[in-house]
Design a protein around this motif. Structure first.
Motif, PDB file in Angstrom:
ATOM      1  N   TYR A 110       0.838  -1.208   0.000  1.00  0.00           N
ATOM      2  CA  TYR A 110       0.000   0.000   0.000  1.00  0.00           C
ATOM      3  C   TYR A 110       0.874   1.260   0.000  1.00  0.00           C
ATOM      4  O   TYR A 110       0.937   1.988   0.997  1.00  0.00           O
ATOM      5  N   PRO A 111       1.558   1.542  -1.105  1.00  0.00           N
ATOM      6  CA  PRO A 111       2.454   2.708  -1.145  1.00  0.00           C
ATOM      7  C   PRO A 111       1.725   4.036  -1.002  1.00  0.00           C
ATOM      8  O   PRO A 111       2.324   5.044  -0.656  1.00  0.00           O
ATOM      9  N   GLU A 112       0.416   4.026  -1.258  1.00  0.00           N
ATOM     10  CA  GLU A 112      -0.337   5.290  -1.196  1.00  0.00           C
ATOM     11  C   GLU A 112      -0.626   5.735   0.243  1.00  0.00           C
ATOM     12  O   GLU A 112      -0.996   6.892   0.475  1.00  0.00           O
ATOM     13  N   LEU A 113      -0.469   4.822   1.218  1.00  0.00           N
ATOM     14  CA  LEU A 113      -0.747   5.181   2.617  1.00  0.00           C
ATOM     15  C   LEU A 113       0.472   5.863   3.237  1.00  0.00           C
ATOM     16  O   LEU A 113       1.552   5.281   3.275  1.00  0.00           O
ATOM     17  N   GLU A 114       0.276   7.072   3.737  1.00  0.00           N
ATOM     18  CA  GLU A 114       1.385   7.775   4.400  1.00  0.00           C
ATOM     19  C   GLU A 114       1.424   7.384   5.864  1.00  0.00           C
ATOM     20  O   GLU A 114       0.413   7.406   6.553  1.00  0.00           O
TER      21      GLU A 114
END
Length: 665
Positions: free
Chosen positions: A97-101
């Motif tokens: 999940y690279p979009e989760l900061e």
């Protein structure tokens, strides 16, 4: 193989270059004249997001520690398994999940064996993050995707997804066995330290001319244990004793000294009972107006550093130091004294600095400072022109930050001083002396010591309990306990005295440290000397029993060392496996205490280790004897090594707590 830290830095530089390149391409695509399709722009943005996430992970791992994945298995340093698993799962979550900061990372030891050895519980919190963004993602689905992205690693045997999205982790027994072998060969070594930091711990801090009482006990014991922890981890530690050795009371004491021992400059006065001397001078100060005036004049002359008055001050301080040292010798405490007097010359500059920045206000003749966000001011100059505790504490923190170049400063005092230190820290930040994101400055407060009546611990007459009396009472009760168990019949006089001191002072320290320092605790000799339950008496007895197993089998240290290099530590029995994992949790326990400064966690761990060992010893034969003759016929060496590893970790734990075990009890 190259240096792992260098490789990590070069990857960091490479990814930063890629981000710059992608950002430039994105900017060019935003140009309305550019006819590239929008799909390409979206593709680049997604790639850029992924790269930025990976970059943050890299930066964070470099700040926290060397990349654990790159540490060789044969490294002398003990591996923090929890931290290693966090790196593994952090990478998997980032890839899935690279979009989760800043996704949550929750890895904890499992409470029950059926749920594996560790658990990753991030999926539920991640599901909530998606929900906040308006997307509905099932936590179990998240867990499955994270597991699919787990990299190949040396530690995880298998994973299972349970319940709503818990990831149960089973460790490889062969790897755990190897870690235990490393511990046995190299001894209990600290985890790797990314950067050697300077730590200043301010603790104990009694007042000159007053005896140390039970109120000083907690600061002394807790502060010493914190120092021992940081020293073991490889930090550069400065142990400071900020004694009260300046101020109005010295005028009173010097005036009384002049009257009672007029030849004090020629002959050292016999002030053996400084407490009585202090009470006499205080009575005169309160009742005799002429004496009071002379006492104030003595303060002025002392602060002007007139030689005769400095000599009188030194005489009084020396008598106090000898009394303090008796306590410190009993408790094996090492300190460097830097009292309030040490900072006197610095205080003028501190006041000038605050005035120069426009932070000083006048209030009925006083000079005060309101720190940002604080409702109470600091008084930096009294109406008579004198300085205060506030001024000396500001001078002290500045000295520790700039002269000592401290990265971490810890003040160990009772919780009643929390608001004072909060204002001092806020003022130091306001004037720009330190940034809390860079330098850790913390007040480690503690509760009061209560008697068994749950009221503040006092003598029957209502006086404060003298610390020396308390320690002597501990020695007496310790000897009584040892004689009740008829230890005097099996130990030599020298061994008996060592056991007496180990039990007495160990029990007093452990009773304090095993409670959460933030809470009050009840002082009870009966409870602390009980050899059942979570007490030093129980742990010291358990430790000597473990050490006696090798003696029983006639195995010396040299034989154990050789066996550690040649014998595999088998972990086939469930109790062997449970004990092996428990031993290896030591580094993660120390990491937790480094973060929160709560030492009872170490006490709880040592108690768990001792009880886990008992389970193992009751179920797994280390030595097999002939039933008729009682002679040893077989030694299961891998189990002897588990005994040795347990004892080694317990010994290091004792050392951090300031407890001295004995080989015979």
């Amino acid at each position: 193989m190259g240096d792992p830290l260098t490789e990590c830095h070069s990857r960091l530089e490479q990814q930063e270059k890629e981000i710059k390149s992608l950002s430039a391409e994105i900017e060019s695509l935003k140009n309305p004249k550019n006819l590239e399709p929008t799909a390409r722009l979206d593709e680049l943005r997604e790639e850029n997001t992924k790269l930025k996430y990976r970059l943050n992970i890299l930066k964070r791992s470099l700040q926290e520690s060397p990349p654990v994945s790159a540490l060789p298995c044969d490294s002398k340093a003990m591996l923090n398994i929890n931290q290693r698993l966090q790196h593994i799962f952090g990478g998997a979550i980032g890839a899935a999940y690279p979009e989760l900061e800043h996704p949550p990372l929750a890895v904890t030891p499992s409470q029950q064996a059926k749920f594996g050895d560790y658990q990753c519980n991030s999926a539920m919190a991640m599901s909530q993050m998606f929900k906040a963004k308006g997307a509905k993602v099932n936590p179990r689905e998240i867990a499955e995707k994270v597991v699919k992205n787990l990299p190949d690693n040396e530690l995880i045997e298998k994973t299972e997804i349970a319940g709503p999205g818990f990831i149960n982790v089973h460790l490889k027994r062969s790897f755990v066995s190897q870690l235990l072998s490393n511990l046995l060969v190299n001894g209990v070594q600290p985890p790797p330290l990314p950067k050697k930091k300077r730590v200043v711990v301010d603790f104990s801090s009694p007042n000159i001319a007053k005896e140390m009482h039970v109120g000083h006990l907690r600061s002394t014991i807790i502060g010493d244990s914190m120092c021992r922890l940081f020293e073991f981890l490889g930090y550069d530690v400065l142990r400071l004793n900020h004694v009260g050795d300046w101020g109005t009371q010295f005028g009173m004491l010097i005036a009384h000294l002049q009257d009672k021992f007029p030849d004090y400059l020629m002959t050292s006065p016999p002030i053996s009972d400084l407490q009585a001397f202090y009470k006499e001078s205080k009575k005169r100060f309160d009742e005799e107006e002429d004496f009071k005036k002379r006492a104030y004049q003595c303060v002025v002359r002392l602060q002007s550093k007139e030689p005769d008055f400095i000599k009188a001050w030194n005489l009084i301080c020396d008598v106090s130091r000898k009394e303090f040292q008796r306590v410190y010798d009993c408790l094996d405490i090492k300190l460097i004294e830097r009292g309030e007097s040490y900072y006197q010359d610095m205080m003028t500059e501190v006041v000038k600095e605050f005035e120069g920045k426009g932070f000083v206000e006048l209030d009925e003749g006083r000079k005060i400072v309101f720190a940002t966000g604080q409702s109470l001011p600091l008084t930096v100059v009294k109406s008579d022109g004198g300085y205060t505790y506030d001024t000396s504490d500001l001078a002290a923190i500045k000295n520790r930050l700039f002269d000592e170049k401290a990265d971490i400063i810890i003040y160990v005092t009772d919780s009643g001083q929390a608001s004072h230190f909060q204002v001092v820290f806020a003022a130091a930040q306001m004037i720009g002396w330190y940034d809390p994101k860079v330098t850790r400055v913390e007040h480690a407060g503690f509760g009061v010591v209560l008697g068994e009546d749950k009221k503040k611990f006092k003598t029957r007459s209502g006086d404060t309990v003298r610390l020396m009396d308390l320690l002597e009472e501990g020695l007496k009760r310790s000897m009584d306990k040892l004689k009740d168990k008829e230890r005097d019949k099996v130990l030599s006089p020298e061994e008996l005295e060592k056991a007496q001191r180990a039990v007495a002072f160990g029990c007093i320290k452990y009773a304090d440290l095993s409670h959460n320092r933030i809470n009050d605790y009840i002082f009870s000799f009966d409870k602390m000397l009980d050899d059942r339950g979570n007490t030093a008496a129980y742990l010291l007895y358990a430790f000597t029993r473990i050490r006696s197993i090798a003696r029983l089998a006639n195995i010396d240290e040299a034989a154990l060392r050789k066996a550690a290099e040649t014998t595999e530590v088998l972990l086939d029995h469930e109790k062997e496996w449970k004990l092996g994992k428990c031993i290896l949790r030591f580094p993660e326990i120390l990491q937790k205490i480094t973060d929160d400064l709560l030492l009872h966690t170490l006490c709880d761990f040592l108690y768990e280790l001792a009880t886990t060992f008992t389970e193992f010893y009751d179920s797994c034969y280390c030595i097999e004897k002939d039933r008729k003759t009682g002679e040893v016929v077989k030694v299961n060496m891998w189990r002897m090594l588990l005994c040795e590893a347990t004892a080694a970790v317990m010994a290091k734990g004792f050392d951090i707590l300031g407890i001295t075990p004995v080989s015979k009890m």
